[in-house]
Scaffold this motif. Structure first.
Motif, PDB file in Angstrom:
ATOM      1  N   UNK A  68       0.835  -1.202   0.000  1.00 30.88           N
ATOM      2  CA  UNK A  68       0.000   0.000   0.000  1.00 30.88           C
ATOM      3  C   UNK A  68       0.873   1.257   0.000  1.00 30.88           C
ATOM      4  N   UNK A  69       1.986   1.209   0.728  1.00 26.96           N
ATOM      5  CA  UNK A  69       2.913   2.348   0.725  1.00 26.96           C
ATOM      6  C   UNK A  69       3.492   2.578  -0.672  1.00 26.96           C
ATOM      7  N   UNK A  70       3.798   1.500  -1.374  1.00 28.36           N
ATOM      8  CA  UNK A  70       4.322   1.633  -2.738  1.00 28.36           C
ATOM      9  C   UNK A  70       3.281   2.255  -3.667  1.00 28.36           C
ATOM     10  N   UNK A  71       2.017   1.898  -3.468  1.00 25.76           N
ATOM     11  CA  UNK A  71       0.942   2.505  -4.258  1.00 25.76           C
ATOM     12  C   UNK A  71       0.832   3.993  -3.946  1.00 25.76           C
ATOM     13  N   UNK A  72       0.921   4.345  -2.667  1.00 24.07           N
ATOM     14  CA  UNK A  72       0.842   5.754  -2.275  1.00 24.07           C
ATOM     15  C   UNK A  72       2.057   6.530  -2.776  1.00 24.07           C
ATOM     16  N   UNK A  73       3.197   5.859  -2.837  1.00 22.38           N
ATOM     17  CA  UNK A  73       4.402   6.484  -3.393  1.00 22.38           C
ATOM     18  C   UNK A  73       4.159   6.886  -4.849  1.00 22.38           C
ATOM     19  N   UNK A  74       3.498   6.014  -5.612  1.00 21.44           N
ATOM     20  CA  UNK A  74       3.180   6.327  -7.008  1.00 21.44           C
ATOM     21  C   UNK A  74       2.246   7.533  -7.100  1.00 21.44           C
ATOM     22  N   UNK A  75       1.286   7.626  -6.188  1.00 17.20           N
ATOM     23  CA  UNK A  75       0.366   8.771  -6.158  1.00 17.20           C
ATOM     24  C   UNK A  75       1.125  10.050  -5.820  1.00 17.20           C
ATOM     25  N   UNK A  76       1.997   9.973  -4.823  1.00 16.23           N
ATOM     26  CA  UNK A  76       2.795  11.139  -4.423  1.00 16.23           C
ATOM     27  C   UNK A  76       3.704  11.576  -5.563  1.00 16.23           C
ATOM     28  N   UNK A  77       4.291  10.611  -6.254  1.00 20.96           N
ATOM     29  CA  UNK A  77       5.158  10.928  -7.399  1.00 20.96           C
ATOM     30  C   UNK A  77       4.338  11.600  -8.498  1.00 20.96           C
ATOM     31  N   UNK A  78       3.111  11.146  -8.693  1.00 20.92           N
ATOM     32  CA  UNK A  78       2.231  11.769  -9.672  1.00 20.92           C
ATOM     33  C   UNK A  78       1.923  13.217  -9.320  1.00 20.92           C
ATOM     34  N   UNK A  79       1.723  13.482  -8.044  1.00 20.11           N
ATOM     35  CA  UNK A  79       1.476  14.863  -7.600  1.00 20.11           C
ATOM     36  C   UNK A  79       2.700  15.733  -7.868  1.00 20.11           C
ATOM     37  N   UNK A  80       3.877  15.202  -7.577  1.00 22.61           N
ATOM     38  CA  UNK A  80       5.124  15.925  -7.826  1.00 22.61           C
ATOM     39  C   UNK A  80       5.274  16.198  -9.322  1.00 22.61           C
ATOM     40  N   UNK A  81       5.017  15.175 -10.148  1.00 22.09           N
ATOM     41  CA  UNK A  81       5.140  15.327 -11.603  1.00 22.09           C
ATOM     42  C   UNK A  81       4.153  16.360 -12.138  1.00 22.09           C
ATOM     43  N   UNK A  82       2.924  16.331 -11.651  1.00 20.01           N
ATOM     44  CA  UNK A  82       1.922  17.298 -12.081  1.00 20.01           C
ATOM     45  C   UNK A  82       2.366  18.721 -11.768  1.00 20.01           C
ATOM     46  N   UNK A  83       2.969  18.911 -10.604  1.00 19.30           N
ATOM     47  CA  UNK A  83       3.419  20.263 -10.243  1.00 19.30           C
ATOM     48  C   UNK A  83       4.516  20.739 -11.188  1.00 19.30           C
ATOM     49  N   UNK A  84       5.340  19.821 -11.660  1.00 22.20           N
ATOM     50  CA  UNK A  84       6.390  20.197 -12.612  1.00 22.20           C
ATOM     51  C   UNK A  84       5.798  20.578 -13.964  1.00 22.20           C
ATOM     52  N   UNK A  85       4.730  19.888 -14.374  1.00 23.41           N
ATOM     53  CA  UNK A  85       4.056  20.218 -15.634  1.00 23.41           C
ATOM     54  C   UNK A  85       3.439  21.609 -15.576  1.00 23.41           C
ATOM     55  N   UNK A  86       2.946  21.984 -14.412  1.00 24.36           N
ATOM     56  CA  UNK A  86       2.279  23.284 -14.253  1.00 24.36           C
ATOM     57  C   UNK A  86       3.262  24.400 -13.905  1.00 24.36           C
ATOM     58  N   UNK A  87       4.541  24.084 -13.854  1.00 31.11           N
ATOM     59  CA  UNK A  87       5.534  25.052 -13.374  1.00 31.11           C
ATOM     60  C   UNK A  87       5.965  26.059 -14.429  1.00 31.11           C
ATOM     61  N   UNK A  88       5.696  25.813 -15.689  1.00 29.21           N
ATOM     62  CA  UNK A  88       6.182  26.727 -16.707  1.00 29.21           C
ATOM     63  C   UNK A  88       5.069  27.079 -17.676  1.00 29.21           C
ATOM     64  N   UNK A  89       4.527  28.274 -17.674  1.00 25.03           N
ATOM     65  CA  UNK A  89       4.736  29.302 -16.665  1.00 25.03           C
ATOM     66  C   UNK A  89       4.056  28.889 -15.351  1.00 25.03           C
ATOM     67  N   UNK A  90       4.623  29.333 -14.242  1.00 29.55           N
ATOM     68  CA  UNK A  90       4.077  28.881 -12.956  1.00 29.55           C
ATOM     69  C   UNK A  90       2.640  29.352 -12.727  1.00 29.55           C
ATOM     70  N   UNK A  91       1.801  28.414 -12.345  1.00 26.15           N
ATOM     71  CA  UNK A  91       0.435  28.744 -11.939  1.00 26.15           C
ATOM     72  C   UNK A  91       0.432  28.879 -10.425  1.00 26.15           C
ATOM     73  N   UNK A  92      -0.405  29.772  -9.902  1.00 24.49           N
ATOM     74  CA  UNK A  92      -0.445  29.972  -8.466  1.00 24.49           C
ATOM     75  C   UNK A  92      -0.796  28.655  -7.781  1.00 24.49           C
ATOM     76  N   UNK A  93       0.015  28.258  -6.836  1.00 24.89           N
ATOM     77  CA  UNK A  93      -0.219  27.036  -6.086  1.00 24.89           C
ATOM     78  C   UNK A  93       0.556  25.837  -6.587  1.00 24.89           C
ATOM     79  N   UNK A  94       1.073  25.906  -7.821  1.00 20.80           N
ATOM     80  CA  UNK A  94       1.770  24.736  -8.375  1.00 20.80           C
ATOM     81  C   UNK A  94       3.069  24.442  -7.635  1.00 20.80           C
ATOM     82  N   UNK A  95       3.763  25.473  -7.231  1.00 20.23           N
ATOM     83  CA  UNK A  95       5.038  25.246  -6.548  1.00 20.23           C
ATOM     84  C   UNK A  95       4.831  24.687  -5.138  1.00 20.23           C
TER      85      UNK A  95
END
Length: 124
Positions: A68-95
């Motif tokens: 279950x932790x490994x599954x949650x790790x994948x979700x957390x990694x997805x959140x991190x990846x999404x923030x990188x996609x929204x970083x250029x140009x930065x949207x408020x809250x993405x960082x």
């Protein structure tokens, strides 16, 4: 939240994302009590919001099995990846969302025992 806790009375005035993340208000205010009250309320609300978002993303990590932790790790990694996609140009809250996602990735890795040991500081 950024406009709710702004010290300025000007319409449309907002705090920067960085101010919300580190829990301070850079704007000047002659009324110390008012400023301190705004800071306290802002920190309380940001803390609640972060706790709720973490809970929605990965749940309570303390109670999970390794798989279950490994599954949650994948979700957390997805959140991190999404923030990188929204970083250029930065949207408020993405960082700040990226910091939250990265923190969850590290927390999952720590619980899985996958982080290297922290080296002891060298004293000079």
């Amino acid at each position: 939240m950024s406009s709710t806790y702004s010290l300025s009375q000007v319409a449309g005035s907002r705090l920067r994302e960085e101010e919300l993340v580190i829990g301070t208000i850079l704007g000047k205010c002659t009324q110390k009590r008012y400023r301190n009250s705004r800071l306290y309320m802002m920190r309380e609300n940001v803390e609640f919001l972060v706790r709720e978002i973490k809970e929605q993303l990965v749940g309570r990590l303390e109670e999970l099995s390794e798989n279950a932790l490994k599954e949650r790790l994948a979700v957390a990694w997805g959140a991190w990846s999404l923030s990188l996609e929204k970083a250029s140009p930065p949207e408020f809250g993405s960082e700040s969302f990226g910091l939250l996602g990265l923190g969850l990735v590290l927390e999952c890795l720590e619980r899985l025992g996958s982080l290297p040991p922290v080296p002891h500081p060298v004293r000079v």
